[in-house]
Design a protein around this motif. Sequence first.
Motif: not given
Length: 264
Positions: A19-25
């Motif tokens: 996962g990314t810090p955003y929860g998405y790309v």
Amino acid sequence: MDERIQLQYGCPAYIEGIGTPYGYVPSLGAGIAFCALFGLSTIVHTVQFIWKRQWWASVFSVGCLVEVIGWAGRTWSAKCPYNTTAFLMQISTLIIAPTFFTAGIYILLGRFIQVLGRESSFLKPNLYLWIFCTCDIISLVVQAVGGGMASGEADKIDGDTATGTHIMVAGIVFQLFSITIFVVCAVDFIRRTIRNRLLQSVTGSVIPLFAAMGWEGYLITREAYFIALDGAMMVVSVAIFNLLHPGWMLPSGKPDSYKMEVPR
């Protein structure tokens, strides 16, 4: 070093299952589009406040510029979704940017009160700026402290970001509370001066700014909501001030020279 920690300092593409810090790309197209929109508004606001010599209105140009930096960070994250610098760059600036516009609204309301007379408000004109800007500064400091704590823990293996996140959310809640109180004051002002057309700029821009606040939770971790409730709302707000710029809305001359009776 843990693989997740390594990803934070490089620029790898999205890796399935991590996962990314955003929860998405973040969307590259959205980042470029909002950079262009806020960049254009920055130029227009700068021309407007210089042309009409409304120097205090430079806060709108600064706010737009901060929005550009924030969306540039999201554009960077579209290519480097794990990069901590890009993430912190966008989240810090997009939290701060609306504050410049609320400061402009506080000043603008004070100017309207000077134009319409002291009877149009139960607060003195200069108190709006001092009280509510102080509240904004306090909330931003709290958010910065919480964000710094959360970021420091995020760089550690098995770090606990909960405390920092809770402090940051507390800062956001305080900011929303202060804006709510300001809206109550503005509604009272509107009630006293409902027949005056100068109110269009304030009432039309406070609501989008109100909707743009927020950072954590379900909505912020889904990009469609973030674009709609943050990016789009801020574009509406800055565009309103482009179309109804104070330089055209306020009469010229010293404030004390153009007071008028308030309709009762």
